[in-house]
Design an enzyme around this catalytic site. Structure first.
Site, PDB file in Angstrom:
ATOM      1  N   HIS A 101       0.842  -1.197   0.000  1.00  0.00           N
ATOM      2  CA  HIS A 101       0.000   0.000   0.000  1.00  0.00           C
ATOM      3  C   HIS A 101       0.874   1.242   0.000  1.00  0.00           C
ATOM      4  O   HIS A 101       1.974   1.257   0.556  1.00  0.00           O
ATOM      5  CB  HIS A 101      -0.950   0.032   1.202  1.00  0.00           C
ATOM      6  CG  HIS A 101      -0.285  -0.207   2.527  1.00  0.00           C
ATOM      7  ND1 HIS A 101       0.063  -1.454   2.968  1.00  0.00           N
ATOM      8  CD2 HIS A 101       0.103   0.648   3.489  1.00  0.00           C
ATOM      9  CE1 HIS A 101       0.633  -1.365   4.144  1.00  0.00           C
ATOM     10  NE2 HIS A 101       0.685  -0.103   4.491  1.00  0.00           N
ATOM     11  N   HIS A 103       0.729   5.095   1.321  1.00  0.00           N
ATOM     12  CA  HIS A 103       0.044   6.122   2.107  1.00  0.00           C
ATOM     13  C   HIS A 103       0.074   7.412   1.289  1.00  0.00           C
ATOM     14  O   HIS A 103       1.138   7.809   0.793  1.00  0.00           O
ATOM     15  CB  HIS A 103       0.779   6.394   3.417  1.00  0.00           C
ATOM     16  CG  HIS A 103       0.795   5.253   4.382  1.00  0.00           C
ATOM     17  ND1 HIS A 103      -0.034   5.199   5.477  1.00  0.00           N
ATOM     18  CD2 HIS A 103       1.537   4.118   4.418  1.00  0.00           C
ATOM     19  CE1 HIS A 103       0.211   4.082   6.161  1.00  0.00           C
ATOM     20  NE2 HIS A 103       1.160   3.407   5.541  1.00  0.00           N
TER      21      HIS A 103
HETATM   22  P1  AMP Z   1       1.700   0.294   7.454  1.00  0.00           P
HETATM   23  O1  AMP Z   1       2.094   0.484   8.893  1.00  0.00           O
HETATM   24  O2  AMP Z   1       2.482   1.128   6.487  1.00  0.00           O
HETATM   25  O3  AMP Z   1       1.668  -1.165   7.086  1.00  0.00           O
HETATM   26  O4  AMP Z   1       0.232   0.894   7.335  1.00  0.00           O
HETATM   27  C1  AMP Z   1      -0.913   0.194   7.610  1.00  0.00           C
HETATM   28  C2  AMP Z   1      -1.988   1.232   7.757  1.00  0.00           C
HETATM   29  O5  AMP Z   1      -3.244   0.586   7.568  1.00  0.00           O
HETATM   30  C3  AMP Z   1      -2.052   1.919   9.112  1.00  0.00           C
HETATM   31  O6  AMP Z   1      -1.894   3.324   8.917  1.00  0.00           O
HETATM   32  C4  AMP Z   1      -3.438   1.568   9.655  1.00  0.00           C
HETATM   33  O7  AMP Z   1      -4.040   2.654  10.313  1.00  0.00           O
HETATM   34  C5  AMP Z   1      -4.191   1.214   8.401  1.00  0.00           C
HETATM   35  N1  AMP Z   1      -5.266   0.243   8.540  1.00  0.00           N
HETATM   36  C6  AMP Z   1      -5.219  -0.955   9.170  1.00  0.00           C
HETATM   37  N2  AMP Z   1      -6.392  -1.604   9.027  1.00  0.00           N
HETATM   38  C7  AMP Z   1      -7.174  -0.819   8.252  1.00  0.00           C
HETATM   39  C8  AMP Z   1      -8.488  -0.930   7.741  1.00  0.00           C
HETATM   40  N3  AMP Z   1      -9.261  -2.003   7.990  1.00  0.00           N
HETATM   41  N4  AMP Z   1      -8.983   0.089   7.014  1.00  0.00           N
HETATM   42  C9  AMP Z   1      -8.229   1.184   6.762  1.00  0.00           C
HETATM   43  N5  AMP Z   1      -6.971   1.350   7.210  1.00  0.00           N
HETATM   44  C10 AMP Z   1      -6.454   0.366   7.951  1.00  0.00           C
END
Ligand code: AMP
Ligand code: ZN
Length: 136
Positions: A101, A103
């Site tokens: 993903h 951000h």
């Molecule tokens: P990372 O730490 O770069 O892997 O980012 C994962 C991100 O996903 C974090 O910022 C979380 O807040 C976000 N996240 C986790 N679960 C969900 C979800 N079900 N819907 C939207 N965002 C999510």
């Protein structure tokens, strides 16, 4: 291609709710549950891959292009003053969800968001040494 027990694959499949903001044939963008700034979103390829090391280059390209479109929309609709793109690959780099993903984080003049890192002055010769390792 789907990752078993991958929460982002479940969002792609419609099995988990998400506040979607854009989608196309290859990608989906939705609000991050825990936003760093107003509008903080995630863009993912529909196809599962663990992260930057494993993603198909075409999926990465589609994801980057979707992030660009979303950044423009943030500028036009939210009135942000800039955007940070962030990708975390593996836990050492803060990855917590193991489906690639990007951000897309709108930034606003004077907002309180700060990265935890501090630039360091390298030791004599270090830049050349590391560059040589990367070139090899
Ligand atoms: P990372 O730490 O770069 O892997 O980012 C994962 C991100 O996903 C974090 O910022 C979380 O807040 C976000 N996240 C986790 N679960 C969900 C979800 N079900 N819907 C939207 N965002 C999510
Ligand atoms: Zn997945």
């Amino acid at each position: 291609m789907t990752g078993e027990d991958c929460i982002f694959c479940k969002i792609v499949a419609g099995e988990l709710p998400a506040e979607k903001v854009a989608e196309d044939e290859h990608t989906i963008a939705f609000m991050d549950l825990n936003p760093w700034t107003r509008g903080h979103s995630l863009v993912i390829p529909r196809n599962h891959s663990r992260n930057l090391y494993e993603v198909d280059p075409e999926d990465l390209r589609h994801t980057a292009v979707s992030a660009q479109r979303l950044a423009e929309r943030m500028r036009d609709r939210l009135g942000c003053d800039g955007v940070n793109l962030l990708n975390s690959c593996e836990p050492a780099a803060w990855q917590t969800v193991f489906h690639l993903h990007l951000h897309v984080i709108p930034r606003y003049e004077g907002d309180p968001l700060r990265l935890p890192g501090q630039p360091q002055r390298p030791e004599e010769g270090e830049l050349a040494r590391v560059a040589a390792e990367l070139r090899a």
